[in-house]
Scaffold this motif. Structure first.
Motif, PDB file in Angstrom:
ATOM      1  N   ILE A 156       0.844  -1.334  -0.052  1.00 47.93           N
ATOM      2  CA  ILE A 156       0.040   0.137  -0.096  1.00 47.93           C
ATOM      3  C   ILE A 156       0.752   1.300  -0.013  1.00 47.93           C
ATOM      4  O   ILE A 156       0.598   2.303  -0.545  1.00 47.93           O
ATOM      5  CB  ILE A 156      -0.926  -0.006   1.353  1.00 47.93           C
ATOM      6  CG1 ILE A 156      -1.932  -1.072   1.209  1.00 47.93           C
ATOM      7  CG2 ILE A 156      -1.720   1.266   1.463  1.00 47.93           C
ATOM      8  CD1 ILE A 156      -2.708  -1.533   2.221  1.00 47.93           C
ATOM      9  N   ALA A 157       2.010   1.093   0.633  1.00 48.35           N
ATOM     10  CA  ALA A 157       2.888   2.163   0.789  1.00 48.35           C
ATOM     11  C   ALA A 157       3.655   2.595  -0.456  1.00 48.35           C
ATOM     12  O   ALA A 157       3.971   3.722  -0.853  1.00 48.35           O
ATOM     13  CB  ALA A 157       4.016   2.160   1.633  1.00 48.35           C
ATOM     14  N   PHE A 159       1.887   2.793  -3.442  1.00 45.73           N
ATOM     15  CA  PHE A 159       0.853   3.180  -4.154  1.00 45.73           C
ATOM     16  C   PHE A 159       1.148   3.992  -5.454  1.00 45.73           C
ATOM     17  O   PHE A 159       0.431   3.922  -6.447  1.00 45.73           O
ATOM     18  CB  PHE A 159      -0.404   3.646  -3.449  1.00 45.73           C
ATOM     19  CG  PHE A 159      -0.139   5.074  -2.970  1.00 45.73           C
ATOM     20  CD1 PHE A 159      -0.383   6.238  -3.626  1.00 45.73           C
ATOM     21  CD2 PHE A 159       0.640   5.383  -1.636  1.00 45.73           C
ATOM     22  CE1 PHE A 159       0.069   7.738  -3.249  1.00 45.73           C
ATOM     23  CE2 PHE A 159       1.084   6.721  -1.419  1.00 45.73           C
ATOM     24  CZ  PHE A 159       0.699   7.774  -2.085  1.00 45.73           C
ATOM     25  N   TYR A 162       1.386   2.695  -9.058  1.00 42.38           N
ATOM     26  CA  TYR A 162      -0.019   2.628  -9.909  1.00 42.38           C
ATOM     27  C   TYR A 162      -0.662   3.890 -10.401  1.00 42.38           C
ATOM     28  O   TYR A 162      -0.442   4.970  -9.647  1.00 42.38           O
ATOM     29  CB  TYR A 162      -0.941   1.727  -8.948  1.00 42.38           C
ATOM     30  CG  TYR A 162      -0.419   0.495  -8.403  1.00 42.38           C
ATOM     31  CD1 TYR A 162      -0.731  -0.656  -9.010  1.00 42.38           C
ATOM     32  CD2 TYR A 162       0.546   0.314  -7.670  1.00 42.38           C
ATOM     33  CE1 TYR A 162      -0.318  -1.871  -8.841  1.00 42.38           C
ATOM     34  CE2 TYR A 162       1.101  -0.939  -7.467  1.00 42.38           C
ATOM     35  CZ  TYR A 162       0.606  -1.925  -7.908  1.00 42.38           C
ATOM     36  OH  TYR A 162       1.224  -3.560  -7.696  1.00 42.38           O
ATOM     37  N   HIS A 163      -1.465   3.686 -11.225  1.00 45.49           N
ATOM     38  CA  HIS A 163      -2.241   4.951 -11.663  1.00 45.49           C
ATOM     39  C   HIS A 163      -3.619   5.311 -10.856  1.00 45.49           C
ATOM     40  O   HIS A 163      -3.795   6.546 -10.519  1.00 45.49           O
ATOM     41  CB  HIS A 163      -2.793   4.761 -13.319  1.00 45.49           C
ATOM     42  CG  HIS A 163      -1.859   4.568 -14.257  1.00 45.49           C
ATOM     43  ND1 HIS A 163      -1.546   3.368 -14.722  1.00 45.49           N
ATOM     44  CD2 HIS A 163      -0.742   5.427 -14.513  1.00 45.49           C
ATOM     45  CE1 HIS A 163      -0.577   3.519 -15.767  1.00 45.49           C
ATOM     46  NE2 HIS A 163      -0.092   4.739 -15.537  1.00 45.49           N
ATOM     47  N   TYR A 164      -4.033   3.960 -10.333  1.00 50.92           N
ATOM     48  CA  TYR A 164      -5.345   4.294  -9.528  1.00 50.92           C
ATOM     49  C   TYR A 164      -5.480   3.620  -8.353  1.00 50.92           C
ATOM     50  O   TYR A 164      -4.430   2.487  -8.317  1.00 50.92           O
ATOM     51  CB  TYR A 164      -6.484   4.040 -10.423  1.00 50.92           C
ATOM     52  CG  TYR A 164      -6.706   4.721 -11.786  1.00 50.92           C
ATOM     53  CD1 TYR A 164      -7.353   5.824 -11.731  1.00 50.92           C
ATOM     54  CD2 TYR A 164      -6.349   4.257 -12.819  1.00 50.92           C
ATOM     55  CE1 TYR A 164      -7.760   6.631 -13.226  1.00 50.92           C
ATOM     56  CE2 TYR A 164      -6.406   4.757 -14.020  1.00 50.92           C
ATOM     57  CZ  TYR A 164      -7.219   6.032 -14.167  1.00 50.92           C
ATOM     58  OH  TYR A 164      -7.347   6.784 -15.420  1.00 50.92           O
ATOM     59  N   PHE A 165      -6.033   4.055  -7.290  1.00 54.73           N
ATOM     60  CA  PHE A 165      -6.069   3.531  -5.983  1.00 54.73           C
ATOM     61  C   PHE A 165      -7.531   3.333  -5.442  1.00 54.73           C
ATOM     62  O   PHE A 165      -8.326   4.405  -5.316  1.00 54.73           O
ATOM     63  CB  PHE A 165      -5.546   4.450  -4.960  1.00 54.73           C
ATOM     64  CG  PHE A 165      -5.235   3.865  -3.755  1.00 54.73           C
ATOM     65  CD1 PHE A 165      -3.963   3.191  -3.281  1.00 54.73           C
ATOM     66  CD2 PHE A 165      -6.178   4.150  -2.573  1.00 54.73           C
ATOM     67  CE1 PHE A 165      -3.779   2.682  -2.101  1.00 54.73           C
ATOM     68  CE2 PHE A 165      -5.892   3.472  -1.256  1.00 54.73           C
ATOM     69  CZ  PHE A 165      -4.770   3.046  -1.109  1.00 54.73           C
ATOM     70  N   VAL A 166      -8.171   2.160  -5.612  1.00 52.74           N
ATOM     71  CA  VAL A 166      -9.404   1.817  -5.224  1.00 52.74           C
ATOM     72  C   VAL A 166      -9.548   0.906  -3.808  1.00 52.74           C
ATOM     73  O   VAL A 166      -8.905   0.203  -3.538  1.00 52.74           O
ATOM     74  CB  VAL A 166      -9.856   1.036  -6.250  1.00 52.74           C
ATOM     75  CG1 VAL A 166     -11.553   0.461  -6.105  1.00 52.74           C
ATOM     76  CG2 VAL A 166     -10.216   1.740  -7.668  1.00 52.74           C
TER      77      VAL A 166
ATOM     78  N   VAL B 187      -9.971   8.819  -8.069  1.00 54.44           N
ATOM     79  CA  VAL B 187      -9.388   7.554  -7.436  1.00 54.44           C
ATOM     80  C   VAL B 187      -7.881   7.686  -8.082  1.00 54.44           C
ATOM     81  O   VAL B 187      -7.083   6.653  -7.987  1.00 54.44           O
ATOM     82  CB  VAL B 187     -10.064   6.222  -7.566  1.00 54.44           C
ATOM     83  CG1 VAL B 187     -11.026   6.487  -6.784  1.00 54.44           C
ATOM     84  CG2 VAL B 187     -10.171   5.827  -8.917  1.00 54.44           C
ATOM     85  N   LYS B 188      -7.474   8.535  -8.784  1.00 52.30           N
ATOM     86  CA  LYS B 188      -6.107   8.667  -9.182  1.00 52.30           C
ATOM     87  C   LYS B 188      -5.169   8.691  -8.152  1.00 52.30           C
ATOM     88  O   LYS B 188      -5.474   9.605  -7.097  1.00 52.30           O
ATOM     89  CB  LYS B 188      -5.714   9.777 -10.194  1.00 52.30           C
ATOM     90  CG  LYS B 188      -6.213   9.429 -11.683  1.00 52.30           C
ATOM     91  CD  LYS B 188      -5.561  10.441 -12.507  1.00 52.30           C
ATOM     92  CE  LYS B 188      -5.801   9.952 -14.121  1.00 52.30           C
ATOM     93  NZ  LYS B 188      -5.128  10.831 -14.950  1.00 52.30           N
ATOM     94  N   THR B 189      -4.043   7.762  -8.135  1.00 47.05           N
ATOM     95  CA  THR B 189      -2.874   8.005  -7.153  1.00 47.05           C
ATOM     96  C   THR B 189      -2.370   9.324  -6.960  1.00 47.05           C
ATOM     97  O   THR B 189      -1.981   9.574  -5.628  1.00 47.05           O
ATOM     98  CB  THR B 189      -1.864   6.885  -7.390  1.00 47.05           C
ATOM     99  OG1 THR B 189      -1.265   7.193  -8.631  1.00 47.05           O
ATOM    100  CG2 THR B 189      -2.374   5.530  -7.063  1.00 47.05           C
ATOM    101  N   VAL B 203      -1.468   1.669   6.681  1.00 44.56           N
ATOM    102  CA  VAL B 203       0.021   1.390   6.699  1.00 44.56           C
ATOM    103  C   VAL B 203       0.511   1.101   8.052  1.00 44.56           C
ATOM    104  O   VAL B 203      -0.078   1.711   8.884  1.00 44.56           O
ATOM    105  CB  VAL B 203       1.017   2.170   5.881  1.00 44.56           C
ATOM    106  CG1 VAL B 203       0.594   2.045   4.355  1.00 44.56           C
ATOM    107  CG2 VAL B 203       0.596   3.781   6.278  1.00 44.56           C
ATOM    108  N   ILE B 211       7.675   5.698   4.037  1.00 45.24           N
ATOM    109  CA  ILE B 211       6.960   6.829   3.110  1.00 45.24           C
ATOM    110  C   ILE B 211       7.317   8.169   3.420  1.00 45.24           C
ATOM    111  O   ILE B 211       7.779   8.915   2.408  1.00 45.24           O
ATOM    112  CB  ILE B 211       5.543   6.854   3.366  1.00 45.24           C
ATOM    113  CG1 ILE B 211       4.872   5.436   3.289  1.00 45.24           C
ATOM    114  CG2 ILE B 211       4.723   7.810   2.331  1.00 45.24           C
ATOM    115  CD1 ILE B 211       3.206   5.486   3.402  1.00 45.24           C
TER     116      ILE B 211
END
Lengths: 213, 213
Positions: A156-157, A159, A162-166, B187-189, B203, B211
């Motif tokens: 998760i840290a 993140f 990635y492009h998106y976080f759902v 929801v974009k990171t 986390v 982080i």
């Protein structure tokens, strides 16, 4: 508007609900399909060969590795998982969006090897909720669960890869978010072929020439 | 997951249905609002002051220009249009997504001045269909219509300046695409605050430190 489908890599910690999300999308969103991976792990109750996974033995898996039949493969908790190349490319070439439900290790390999894919990280509402879900699944020992949670926290840290976080707090909402990501990606201008504009009478012949130059 | 709303600039040729699309979104998607522009043009039948536009005279418009009360303003076919700054920033700061229904000239100004906005180009199914729509609207002379069509062709050819390309062939589908764009952008990171992960137990404390560094 584009000839090729979108490769949507759906990753996230074990137990976060990635496969349920992906199944919902394939059922609800026309023009999407789910890539079925090969694995050497034993089927869980309710898992069917060729649906959730192709369940193969280690010898067969190694043969596919040698034949370079996988886009990526990884060993996770002693089991091997691989994404078959041929089916994936065929679907994309037909304009079908392919969902890839893989762990973070597999996603990282795709990032290094495949251009133009879309990366979606699926997160639990919290680590505590994830712990409860893993306990309820009852397929792991308590030690395995704690190991998975620690790994989840690290993933998760990370993140930003990635492009998106759902955040899968509520399945309906998370499904809608994943659907929205796919529909939005389909209408991105970087997927739009200028030829499409010409063929569909969206630009005048004189403007056509300006695009071409 | 982010404190600030998304600024969604919806642009495209005159008569393409931008305002209907935006109205649909504001009605259907919670957490969205539409920026109301100032204009010196005369209201069309059914247009209400403060709803479609704030209708002002030229002196009042110039005063706002001098006070730098507009994010952008432009003169189009002899009429002036301006986007008021204060309301827009207030909504974004409250976490509300703001839709801006403006012409290509205005969108270009926003691109030059505002960081982090999302640009959606709305196109007609074809120039022929757009011609029919403009004729039906009956608010322009035939010469004006041809001038608008030529301009539309140029604007469409410049699609790469935008993030998304929505072809308004069928209003329901186009509305769904615009809705999907907004939900996906949320929801974009790059909109995700690492603090959010910490506050929501996503986390572990030890990962938190990783982080931070």
């Amino acid at each position: 508007m584009s000839a090729n489908g979108v490769l949507v890599v759906v990753s996230g910690p074990s137990g976060v609900g990635k496969s349920t999300l992906c199944k919902n999308i394939v059922t609800q969103v026309p023009g999407t399909t789910l890539s079925v991976s090969y694995t050497t792990r034993h089927p869980r109750p309710n898992e069917r060969d060729g649906v959730e996974y192709y369940f193969v033995d280690d010898a067969r898996f190694q043969e596919s590795v040698r034949e370079e039949a996988f886009v990526e493969w990884a060993e996770v908790y002693g089991n091997k998982y691989g994404t078959p190349k041929r089916q994936l490319l065929e679907a994309l070439q037909k304009g079908i969006d392919v969902l890839l439900d893989i762990d973070a290790q597999g996603a990282k390999q795709i990032m290094e090897r495949v251009a133009g894919a879309v990366y979606v990280f699926v997160a639990p509402p919290s680590l505590d909720v994830l712990r409860n879900r893993l306990c309820r699944r009852a397929s792991d020992t308590p030690e395995e669960i704690e190991r998975r949670l620690h790994k989840a926290s690290d993933e998760i840290a990370n993140f930003k890869a990635y492009h998106y976080f759902v955040r899968n707090e509520e399945l309906l909402q998370a499904t809608k978010e994943l659907e929205s990501i796919i529909l939005a990606e389909r209408v991105k201008t970087n997927r739009l072929d200028p030829e499409f504009l010409v063929e569909n009478g969206l630009v005048e012949p004189v403007t056509m020439k300006k695009i071409a130059t």
